[in-house]
Design an enzyme around this catalytic site. Structure first.
Site, PDB file in Angstrom:
ATOM      1  N   HIS A 121       0.880  -1.181   0.000  1.00  0.00           N
ATOM      2  CA  HIS A 121       0.000   0.000   0.000  1.00  0.00           C
ATOM      3  C   HIS A 121       0.918   1.232   0.000  1.00  0.00           C
ATOM      4  O   HIS A 121       2.027   1.177   0.544  1.00  0.00           O
ATOM      5  CB  HIS A 121      -0.819  -0.064   1.296  1.00  0.00           C
ATOM      6  CG  HIS A 121      -1.911   0.947   1.410  1.00  0.00           C
ATOM      7  ND1 HIS A 121      -1.679   2.246   1.769  1.00  0.00           N
ATOM      8  CD2 HIS A 121      -3.254   0.836   1.249  1.00  0.00           C
ATOM      9  CE1 HIS A 121      -2.836   2.893   1.825  1.00  0.00           C
ATOM     10  NE2 HIS A 121      -3.810   2.061   1.507  1.00  0.00           N
ATOM     11  N   LYS A 225     -10.705  -1.422  10.319  1.00  0.00           N
ATOM     12  CA  LYS A 225     -10.845  -2.628   9.492  1.00  0.00           C
ATOM     13  C   LYS A 225     -11.226  -3.834  10.345  1.00  0.00           C
ATOM     14  O   LYS A 225     -11.405  -4.935   9.839  1.00  0.00           O
ATOM     15  CB  LYS A 225      -9.531  -2.892   8.746  1.00  0.00           C
ATOM     16  CG  LYS A 225      -9.181  -1.751   7.761  1.00  0.00           C
ATOM     17  CD  LYS A 225      -7.997  -2.081   6.932  1.00  0.00           C
ATOM     18  CE  LYS A 225      -7.394  -0.878   6.243  1.00  0.00           C
ATOM     19  NZ  LYS A 225      -8.145  -0.351   5.107  1.00  0.00           N
TER      20      LYS A 225
HETATM   21  N1  PLP Z   1      -1.726  -0.764   4.615  1.00  0.00           N
HETATM   22  C1  PLP Z   1      -2.630  -1.533   4.007  1.00  0.00           C
HETATM   23  C2  PLP Z   1      -2.245  -2.890   3.509  1.00  0.00           C
HETATM   24  C3  PLP Z   1      -3.935  -1.053   3.840  1.00  0.00           C
HETATM   25  O1  PLP Z   1      -4.846  -1.806   3.216  1.00  0.00           O
HETATM   26  C4  PLP Z   1      -4.282   0.229   4.325  1.00  0.00           C
HETATM   27  C5  PLP Z   1      -5.642   0.780   4.126  1.00  0.00           C
HETATM   28  O2  PLP Z   1      -6.389   0.339   3.318  1.00  0.00           O
HETATM   29  C6  PLP Z   1      -3.296   0.971   4.972  1.00  0.00           C
HETATM   30  C7  PLP Z   1      -2.037   0.448   5.095  1.00  0.00           C
HETATM   31  C8  PLP Z   1      -3.585   2.334   5.503  1.00  0.00           C
HETATM   32  O3  PLP Z   1      -4.454   2.255   6.573  1.00  0.00           O
HETATM   33  P1  PLP Z   1      -5.042   3.598   7.261  1.00  0.00           P
HETATM   34  O4  PLP Z   1      -5.585   4.415   6.132  1.00  0.00           O
HETATM   35  O5  PLP Z   1      -6.072   3.091   8.203  1.00  0.00           O
HETATM   36  O6  PLP Z   1      -3.884   4.259   7.939  1.00  0.00           O
END
Ligand code: PLP
Length: 405
Positions: A121, A225
């Protein structure tokens, strides 16, 4: 065994309609829905004991402090951390990663190497690129194959070396659903003396990670999540690493003594928790975890796999539909396209029919570049979804295909 009929009664939002149709919510990888039990905890907090924590002598402040620290212990127990102060409350996965990346600025030097996977991500790419800019460290990437599995030979043979100082990988890919071999990644990194951060954002809804057994140095998770609220999460860090890293933000709560000449920092976990935290968020995060544990992660995983297998079979029966991410180990996430139809167009028609999916690059542009596509449609399932809902999505897709082809 999951009693999905009963479970669905816990989620008020699942009763609503969208565009005159019953909601089919398949965007769980972005944010899961919230059960009444967690909503009640939030209402109770603001109705009965809303107060600032740690500093107050009055009853409400002490009650809020106790509940907040109990929440930390619930989360500690869930991830099997050795100590409660190894759980740092954050605003989410992104915050946790930035906290660690910022901390390593003073520990890296020019020419040190950092390894990330090809399926991260953006929040597990950009903070490390910024760290490389600050320190002169070099970012290296573990490639993947067309199934969406990491090429572990390349990791072991070509990437890891005594120059490697850090390795970052997600436990589960948000765009492909791949469950990565993190134990192998962690053990190999430790052999060359590198620290490992595992992004658990997508694993936490499906897998109960044991941070001591897996032995990662850092694990990051978002509450939204796992049936909890947005704007809340945790960073797990081994005590020795959290003691080594400098504070991320300065302010109240994170200090021991302040004078204009010198400030000393508070002990863990407060050193990393500057300012008034999202008190209700932390308490509600623990409530979400309690809710999921009451159902049981084994039951959740096995039911979601049933949904994954059923949906995969139904989707592949649609002519021209291609699934991206066919790893042997997957969670209940399916990324796909139909012919050359733009994913956004499919998503818009599905929305008109009450079906919520995500479309686009899913904050993982390097994956889309790898597959040479602009994006995908992503359907992600949770333990409160049903096969009947999958049928509704498949029928909606057939309608979209008929309109757009
Ligand atoms: N990492 C992964 C694999 C994710 O799927 C996400 C969000 O979809 C994030 C990081 C970022 O999470 P957040 O926006 O809750 O900080």
């Amino acid at each position: 065994m999951i009693n999905v009929t009963n479970i669905r009664k816990d989620f008020p939002i699942l009763n609503r309609e969208v565009n005159g149709k019953p909601l089919v919510y398949f965007d769980n990888a972005a944010t899961s829905q919230t059960p009444q039990q967690v909503i009640d905890v939030i209402v109770d907090y603001y109705s009965n004991y809303n107060a600032n924590i740690h500093r107050g002598v009055h009853a409400l402040s002490q009650e809020a402090t106790d509940k907040y620290e109990q929440a930390r212990q619930t989360i500690q127990k869930h991830f099997n951390a050795a100590k409660a102060h190894e759980i740092i409350f954050t605003s989410g996965t992104t915050h946790g990663i930035n906290l660690v990346a910022n901390g390593f600025s003073s520990l890296l030097k020019k020419g040190d190497e950092i390894i990330v996977s090809a399926m991260e991500h953006h929040s597990n790419i950009v903070p490390w690129q910024m760290l490389c800019e600050r320190t002169g460290a070099i970012l290296k990437v573990i490639p993947m194959n067309l199934e969406g599995e990491l090429l572990m030979d390349v990791y072991h043979t070509n990437l890891l070396s005594d120059k490697t100082k850090l390795v970052f990988c997600n436990h589960v890919s948000n765009a492909l659903g791949t469950v990565n071999p993190i134990k192998e990644i962690i053990d190999a990194a430790h052999k060359v003396g590198a620290a490992v951060l595992i992004d658990g954002a997508q694993a936490a809804p499906h897998i109960k990670a044991d941070v001591q057994a897996l032995d990662m140095d850092f694990y990051v998770v978002s509450a939204h999540k796992i049936c909890g609220p947005t704007g809340e999460g945790i960073l797990y860090g081994k005590e020795e690493w959290l003691n080594k890293l400098p504070p991320y933000q300065g302010g109240g709560e994170m200090i021991a003594e302040v004078s204009f000449e010198k400030t000393t920092y508070a002990a863990l976990p407060h050193k990393f928790e500057a300012g008034t935290p999202n008190i209700c968020g932390g308490i509600a995060m623990a409530a979400g975890i309690d809710y999921m544990n009451a159902i049981g992660f084994d039951a959740i995983a096995s039911y979601e796999h049933e949904l994954l297998d059923y949906a995969t079979e139904q989707l592949l029966a649609i002519e021209g539909l291609k699934i991206y991410g066919t790893a042997k180990e997957k969670t209940a996430v399916i990324s796909f396209n139909i012919g050359v139809i733009h994913p956004y167009d499919i998503g818009s028609i599905l929305d008109k029919l009450g079906v919520a999916v995500r479309t686009g690059h899913h904050c993982a542009q390097p994956i889309m570049d790898f597959f040479k596509i602009p994006g995908t449609v992503r359907a992600s399932f949770s333990f409160y979804n049903t096969k009947e809902e999958i049928d509704v999505m498949v029928a909606a897709l057939m309608r979209a295909k008929g309109m757009l082809e």
